[in-house]
Design a protein around this motif. Structure first.
Motif, short mmCIF file in Angstrom:
data_model
loop_
_atom_site.label_atom_id
_atom_site.label_comp_id
_atom_site.label_asym_id
_atom_site.label_seq_id
_atom_site.Cartn_x
_atom_site.Cartn_y
_atom_site.Cartn_z
N ASP A 20 0.83 -1.21 0.00
CA ASP A 20 0.00 0.00 0.00
C ASP A 20 0.86 1.26 0.00
OD1 ASP A 20 -2.64 -1.33 0.34
OD2 ASP A 20 -1.76 -2.01 2.22
N ASN A 21 1.89 1.26 0.82
CA ASN A 21 2.74 2.45 0.92
C ASN A 21 3.52 2.70 -0.37
OD1 ASN A 21 1.90 3.07 3.50
ND2 ASN A 21 3.52 1.87 4.48
N HIS A 24 1.17 4.24 -2.89
CA HIS A 24 0.95 5.66 -2.56
C HIS A 24 2.17 6.50 -2.96
CE1 HIS A 24 -1.12 8.87 -0.49
NE2 HIS A 24 -0.02 9.17 0.18
N ARG A 84 -7.14 6.02 -0.40
CA ARG A 84 -6.76 6.56 0.92
C ARG A 84 -6.65 8.09 0.96
NH1 ARG A 84 -0.43 5.39 2.44
NH2 ARG A 84 -1.06 3.21 2.49
N TYR A 89 -12.86 8.11 2.17
CA TYR A 89 -12.10 7.02 2.79
C TYR A 89 -12.41 6.99 4.29
CZ TYR A 89 -7.99 4.02 3.66
OH TYR A 89 -7.15 2.99 4.01
N LEU A 93 -9.70 4.53 9.56
CA LEU A 93 -8.52 3.84 9.04
C LEU A 93 -7.34 4.79 8.80
CD1 LEU A 93 -10.06 1.34 6.44
CD2 LEU A 93 -9.41 0.89 8.81
N GLN A 94 -7.62 6.10 8.76
CA GLN A 94 -6.57 7.05 8.42
C GLN A 94 -5.41 7.01 9.42
OE1 GLN A 94 -6.09 8.57 5.77
NE2 GLN A 94 -7.99 9.22 4.79
N ARG A 99 -2.14 1.61 6.47
CA ARG A 99 -3.55 1.62 6.07
C ARG A 99 -3.67 1.23 4.60
NH1 ARG A 99 -1.68 6.76 6.20
NH2 ARG A 99 -2.31 8.25 4.58
N TYR A 101 -4.28 1.08 0.72
CA TYR A 101 -4.25 2.12 -0.32
C TYR A 101 -5.67 2.35 -0.85
CZ TYR A 101 -3.27 4.54 -4.68
OH TYR A 101 -3.26 5.47 -5.70
N GLU A 203 -9.57 -4.97 0.97
CA GLU A 203 -8.46 -4.24 0.35
C GLU A 203 -7.95 -4.99 -0.88
OE1 GLU A 203 -4.68 -4.29 2.60
OE2 GLU A 203 -5.64 -5.80 3.86
#
Length: 368
Positions: A20-21, A24, A84, A89, A93-94, A99, A101, A203
């Motif tokens: 996910d990171n 992003h 996200r 969103y 979850l933020q 978290r 994506y 997800e």
């Protein structure tokens, strides 16, 4: 965001084997998912924040994952996607580490305007666990509390059915794509959740199969979406305790249902209580402790529940007496008892949880 560029956002969100990171970071670096899709190999190779393996994953996705096809499949299957960085969103979850994506979902998303309680527990649960999973979920739902769980066999599915019986909304977080109902035996529940205003969330992209390693990963979303987490039955080493650990790391309170010290399915819960988790004594005690009802309402709640119990016991006996050793349809039971459809199905569910009757085929029941 320009509508025709959404397909590239969905493309990026659908890439598997890319964290996910990293998704992003790639989007931020390229300023859009569209530019990420059209990135040349020479430029891609200069991105130091991606490993060689991750660069190959992106190259493969450029060749094999068509943005138009991804968008068409989402539309065809009635699946929405929230990213996200978008306003819609889930706010809960933020704040969690790693978290997702993107969240793929059918139906709706949980709202922060209502309290959310996660309920997890053993798949191979006891009648004791089934009874209290159903009761806690049902009575929380009657007070507009959203129930978050995982649609799994056992405690998860039973608590979500209880929430629906309580007239509330429940949200199932899956360890596979939202277009796949797993386990298949919960397909009726899957549809009922959406019909009653809840949602199916994941997800993982469309078509993602239910692989074992994905379920612990999805547990952080169950706890992340919840204000508090209830563990109904759990062994010493179980996925439910992993979820409890994640909830604590995310700053959520954890409650556990106490059980006999000689029960393997209560050992995990008893240990949680010993370590400082809240103890579940009754739905009204929990509602009062969470500040959802006050002391006066709690007394009134208890009185109403006692009255309801007396009425229900009478109706339960009526339905139970109607069920025999030979299969009988729900329609026959309704005709014989004169009770409304919703009441009959609620009682049939309760009798099944108590192990007194069994559904041998769709809407046909026998005594156990």
């Amino acid at each position: 965001m320009i509508q025709n560029e959404k397909k590239y956002e969905y493309w990026l969100a659908s890439i598997q084997n890319l964290s996910d990171n990293k998704k992003h970071k790639l989007r931020e670096h390229m300023n859009s998912a569209k530019r990420a899709y059209y990135i040349e190999e020479t430029e891609l190779n200069t991105l130091n924040f991606l490993s060689e393996k991750e660069k190959n994953v992106i190259k493969q996705a450029q060749k094999e994952l068509n943005p138009d096809y991804v968008q068409e499949e989402l539309e065809k299957k009635g699946v929405s996607v929230v990213l996200r960085f978008e306003e819609k969103y889930p706010r809960q979850l933020q704040s969690i580490p790693d978290r997702p994506y993107a969240i793929f979902y059918k139906g709706s998303l949980p709202t922060t305007e209502k309290y959310s309680v996660g309920i997890v527990g053993a798949r191979q649960c006891t009648p004791y666990g089934e009874k209290y999973a159903f009761e806690f979920a049902q009575q929380l739902a009657q007070h507009r509390v959203q129930i978050i769980s995982g649609l799994a066999k056992g405690i998860d599915g039973i608590s979500q059915r209880g929430a629906l019986m309580g007239g509330g909304q429940t949200f199932a977080v899956l360890g596979n794509g939202v277009d796949i109902c797993y386990p298949r035996e919960n397909i009726g529940l899957y549809h009922d959740i959406i019909e009653q205003g809840g949602g199916i969330l994941s997800e993982f992209p469309l078509g993602a199969p239910p692989l074992g390693f994905q379920f612990p990963k999805r547990n952080r979303i169950i706890s992340g979406l919840s204000n508090v987490l209830l563990v109904i039955e759990a062994r010493e080493k179980s996925g439910s305790l992993i979820t409890a650990d994640m909830a604590l790391e995310q700053g959520r309170d954890v409650y556990a249902l106490p059980g006999p010290i000689n029960s393997a399915l209560s050992s995990g819960c008893n240990r949680l209580i010993w370590q400082g988790a809240g103890i579940l004594l009754s739905p009204e005690q929990l509602l009062e402790e969470l500040g959802i009802i006050n002391v006066a309402e709690s007394v009134e709640f208890k009185e109403k529940e006692q009255e309801k119990k007396k009425v229900l016991e009478t109706k339960e006996n009526l339905v139970y007496s109607s069920v025999g050793l030979y299969p009988k349809s729900a329609n026959q039971i309704m005709e014989e008892t004169g009770l409304q459809v919703s009441i009959v199905f609620q009682i049939l569910s309760a009798l099944q949880i108590q192990g007194l009757i069994r559904e041998i085929s769709k809407n046909y029941y026998i005594k156990v």
